[in-house]
Enzyme design. Structure first.
Site, PDB file in Angstrom:
ATOM      1  N   GLU A 247      40.967  37.727  38.433  1.00  0.00           N
ATOM      2  CA  GLU A 247      42.149  38.384  39.006  1.00  0.00           C
ATOM      3  C   GLU A 247      42.700  37.451  40.065  1.00  0.00           C
ATOM      4  O   GLU A 247      41.982  37.093  41.009  1.00  0.00           O
ATOM      5  CB  GLU A 247      41.785  39.754  39.597  1.00  0.00           C
ATOM      6  CG  GLU A 247      41.515  40.820  38.544  1.00  0.00           C
ATOM      7  CD  GLU A 247      42.674  41.042  37.582  1.00  0.00           C
ATOM      8  OE1 GLU A 247      43.829  40.829  37.967  1.00  0.00           O
ATOM      9  OE2 GLU A 247      42.404  41.394  36.417  1.00  0.00           O
ATOM     10  N   CYS A 281      47.245  40.576  47.299  1.00  0.00           N
ATOM     11  CA  CYS A 281      47.741  39.998  46.047  1.00  0.00           C
ATOM     12  C   CYS A 281      48.936  40.792  45.540  1.00  0.00           C
ATOM     13  O   CYS A 281      49.788  40.263  44.836  1.00  0.00           O
ATOM     14  CB  CYS A 281      46.635  39.964  45.010  1.00  0.00           C
ATOM     15  SG  CYS A 281      45.856  41.565  44.823  1.00  0.00           S
TER      16      CYS A 281
HETATM   17  P1  NAD Z   1      40.111  31.351  46.741  1.00  0.00           P
HETATM   18  O1  NAD Z   1      40.414  31.120  45.305  1.00  0.00           O
HETATM   19  O2  NAD Z   1      40.214  30.216  47.669  1.00  0.00           O
HETATM   20  O3  NAD Z   1      38.601  31.883  46.890  1.00  0.00           O
HETATM   21  C1  NAD Z   1      38.140  33.051  46.243  1.00  0.00           C
HETATM   22  C2  NAD Z   1      36.625  32.958  46.102  1.00  0.00           C
HETATM   23  O4  NAD Z   1      36.311  31.887  45.223  1.00  0.00           O
HETATM   24  C3  NAD Z   1      35.889  32.665  47.411  1.00  0.00           C
HETATM   25  O5  NAD Z   1      34.666  33.364  47.429  1.00  0.00           O
HETATM   26  C4  NAD Z   1      35.649  31.168  47.323  1.00  0.00           C
HETATM   27  O6  NAD Z   1      34.560  30.722  48.093  1.00  0.00           O
HETATM   28  C5  NAD Z   1      35.353  31.051  45.840  1.00  0.00           C
HETATM   29  N1  NAD Z   1      35.510  29.681  45.322  1.00  0.00           N
HETATM   30  C6  NAD Z   1      36.338  28.700  45.757  1.00  0.00           C
HETATM   31  N2  NAD Z   1      36.168  27.588  45.017  1.00  0.00           N
HETATM   32  C7  NAD Z   1      35.216  27.879  44.095  1.00  0.00           C
HETATM   33  C8  NAD Z   1      34.597  27.147  43.044  1.00  0.00           C
HETATM   34  N3  NAD Z   1      34.941  25.873  42.781  1.00  0.00           N
HETATM   35  N4  NAD Z   1      33.667  27.757  42.292  1.00  0.00           N
HETATM   36  C9  NAD Z   1      33.315  29.035  42.521  1.00  0.00           C
HETATM   37  N5  NAD Z   1      33.852  29.791  43.524  1.00  0.00           N
HETATM   38  C10 NAD Z   1      34.801  29.210  44.280  1.00  0.00           C
HETATM   39  O7  NAD Z   1      41.001  32.586  47.198  1.00  0.00           O
HETATM   40  P2  NAD Z   1      41.109  33.253  48.660  1.00  0.00           P
HETATM   41  O8  NAD Z   1      41.895  32.362  49.554  1.00  0.00           O
HETATM   42  O9  NAD Z   1      39.745  33.686  49.111  1.00  0.00           O
HETATM   43  O10 NAD Z   1      41.953  34.576  48.349  1.00  0.00           O
HETATM   44  C11 NAD Z   1      43.340  34.608  48.316  1.00  0.00           C
HETATM   45  C12 NAD Z   1      43.816  34.657  46.878  1.00  0.00           C
HETATM   46  O11 NAD Z   1      43.229  35.758  46.208  1.00  0.00           O
HETATM   47  C13 NAD Z   1      45.325  34.867  46.742  1.00  0.00           C
HETATM   48  O12 NAD Z   1      45.822  33.996  45.765  1.00  0.00           O
HETATM   49  C14 NAD Z   1      45.443  36.313  46.263  1.00  0.00           C
HETATM   50  O13 NAD Z   1      46.587  36.605  45.514  1.00  0.00           O
HETATM   51  C15 NAD Z   1      44.209  36.441  45.438  1.00  0.00           C
HETATM   52  N6  NAD Z   1      43.831  37.844  45.267  1.00  0.00           N
HETATM   53  C16 NAD Z   1      44.021  38.407  44.032  1.00  0.00           C
HETATM   54  C17 NAD Z   1      43.703  39.746  43.829  1.00  0.00           C
HETATM   55  C18 NAD Z   1      43.874  40.383  42.472  1.00  0.00           C
HETATM   56  O14 NAD Z   1      43.228  41.397  42.200  1.00  0.00           O
HETATM   57  N7  NAD Z   1      44.724  39.846  41.606  1.00  0.00           N
HETATM   58  C19 NAD Z   1      43.202  40.508  44.882  1.00  0.00           C
HETATM   59  C20 NAD Z   1      43.033  39.898  46.130  1.00  0.00           C
HETATM   60  C21 NAD Z   1      43.342  38.556  46.305  1.00  0.00           C
END
Ligand code: NAD
Length: 478
Positions: A247, A281
């Site tokens: 997501e 999001c």
């Molecule tokens: P992010 O992608 O930077 O990180 C999300 C998670 O992924 C964190 O736990 C991070 O440590 C982990 N991660 C990062 N790199 C990784 C890798 N290489 N391998 C495995 N895990 C890894 O996102 P963020 O800054 O934490 O959150 C903001 C984003 O989340 C925004 O784009 C927002 O739209 C999205 N979001 C989407 C929803 C939805 O349901 N569609 C809900 C909330 C937030």
């Protein structure tokens, strides 16, 4: 407070790397210390989760439900404490954070009740004396990777359905929400959740992501976060044939037609755009207004923006708080500067009162830019939104769909035909009329189209499909 890992029912603190957690409302205050894991902790977590899977998956649904009801009661009793810590750690206003924790409690109860629901179907056989039916079975060990913006609700809307279906979990929360994750698991551990059923591994995605996705073999991965990270995770999972759901980002539009009731519409637009400092999001990041109402609507919007309060997260009167971190601040401020350089500023909200040293960004509404501009197309994830003018409904729908994302979209109108057409034609997983773009209820499926999602759904009954595999059973009797 210190972050800790909880693996196989044991607490321990990784010792090799640590970093301070800064209060985004007051950057001179340290809220705690994060102790970062390495790949060896991920491997231990997999072993613990595999060991626990046999006994957890063999419990009856009723017995697993009793555990989830226990977690819900424990979280409710500690809700004030968990909300306070989360608010301090990532800056969401305390009033919103309390609501989020209660959403977590309700999610746990909702999925607990699933423990006694029918989970298959009888399918008539073409042969005599054959009973043919389906049943949903657990997947095994599920990796849960979560963002910081809903530090309680998102983890629970993944963990609760995963557990009730009989899976065990390795949870890697975001760096900026890891103290909250530790506290949440402390609450669950005190409530008597068996060892190894949830395993918490704190660390940076860039440092332990590979271990989670490549060095161990998960049976499924549920990820919420940015589209760039989600796409990488999807590729790795597809390559290894691991079931996954991602997501991801959004660029959600609220469309306001000429016949919208401005007084009732405005609070939903302002809330959609600026609560949680726009870090949802499903935040309203594009406002598309039909020409006939453009002047009166934008005038009312400017006035509403001038009245919203930006304040430290623990101030109960804060409408929005700071953004979550230094990196968030830098990214969002680059768009704020772009707006001042390249767009017309329709409205800017007041600065935080007093001598605040946090990651505060004044709410901003930009206009006067074309539909392909970066401010209109890129996810900003902060208190910045844009207004576009549409000549009529068809133009508004075209603008609404002119994005690579497809998470949520709203229409404000009193015209039933336009309402139905919008629900049919808007390219988004969650489409709403006279409702803000954020705030979908937990018992309904949640997810997006296009680049917002891997096209599965979370929450509601849909989550139960993700966390199980379907077995087709047939038995002949003589
Ligand atoms: P992010 O992608 O930077 O990180 C999300 C998670 O992924 C964190 O736990 C991070 O440590 C982990 N991660 C990062 N790199 C990784 C890798 N290489 N391998 C495995 N895990 C890894 O996102 P963020 O800054 O934490 O959150 C903001 C984003 O989340 C925004 O784009 C927002 O739209 C999205 N979001 C989407 C929803 C939805 O349901 N569609 C809900 C909330 C937030």
């Amino acid at each position: 407070m210190n972050s800790r890992n909880w693996i196989g029912g044991e607490w321990f603190t990784p010792t090799s790397k640590a970093c301070a957690v800064i209060n985004p409302s007051n950057t001179q205050e340290e809220v705690g210390v994060l102790h970062l894991s390495d790949s060896s902790h991920v491997i231990q977590a997999e072993q613990a989760a595999r060991q626990a899977f046999t006994s957890w998956s063999r419990l009856t649904g009723t017995a697993r439900a009793e555990h989830l009801y226990g977690l819900a009661a424990a979280l409710e009793s500690k809700s004030a404490d968990v909300a306070q810590l989360a608010s301090l750690e990532m800056g969401k206003p305390i009033t919103e954070m309390r609501g989020e924790v209660m959403r977590g409690v309700h999610l746990l109860r909702y999925y607990a009740a699933e423990g006694v629901r029918a989970n298959g179907a009888v399918i008539p056989s073409s042969e005599p004396n054959v009973l043919q039916y389906t049943k949903k079975v657990p997947l095994g060990v599920v990796g849960i990777i979560t963002p910081w913006n809903f530090p309680v609700a998102i983890p629970i809307w993944k963990i609760a359905p995963a557990l009730i279906c009989g899976n065990t979990v390795i949870w890697k929360p975001a760096e900026f929400a890891s103290l909250t994750a530790t506290r949440l698991v402390e609450v669950f551990a005190e409530a008597g959740l068996p060892a190894g059923v949830i395993n918490l591994v704190i660390g940076k995605g860039s440092q332990i992501g590979d271990a989670l996705l490549e060095q161990i073999t998960l049976d499924a991965v549920s990820f919420t976060g940015s589209t760039s990270t989600g796409s990488r995770i999807a590729q790795t999972c597809a390559k290894r044939n691991i079931k996954y759901q991602t997501e991801m980002g959004g660029k959600n539009a609220a469309v306001v037609l000429n016949d919208a009731d401005i007084e009732k519409t405005l609070p939903m637009i302002v809330s959609g755009a600026f609560r949680s400092a726009g870090q949802k999001c499903t935040a309203t990041s594009r406002i598309i207004v039909e020409s006939g109402i453009y002047d009166s609507f934008t005038k009312a919007l400017s006035k509403a923006i001038s009245e919203i309060k930006l304040a430290p997260s623990l101030d109960p009167s804060a409408y929005l708080g700071p953004v979550a971190s230094a990196s968030q601040y830098e990214t969002v401020m680059s768009y704020v500067n772009m707006a001042w350089d390249q767009a017309d500023i329709l409205a800017q909200g007041p600065a935080a009162a007093g001598d605040q040293t946090g990651y505060y960004i004044q709410p901003l509404v930009a206009t006067g830019i074309h539909a392909q501009h970066s401010l209109v197309q890129e996810e900003i994830f902060g208190p910045v939104t844009v207004v576009l003018e549409a000549s009529d409904f068809d133009h508004a729908i075209a603008l609404c769909n002119q994005t690579v994302y497809g998470l949520s979209a709203s229409l404000f109108t009193q015209n039933l035909s336009y309402a139905h057409r919008f629900l049919d034609e808007a390219e988004a997983g969650m489409v709403r009329v006279n409702q803000e773009t954020a705030g979908v209820e937990y018992q309904s499926p949640f997810g997006g189209m296009k680049l917002s999602s891997s096209h599965t759904r979370e929450q509601g009954q849909a989550a139960l499909d993700f966390y199980t595999e379907l077995k087709t059973c047939a038995i002949r009797y003589f």
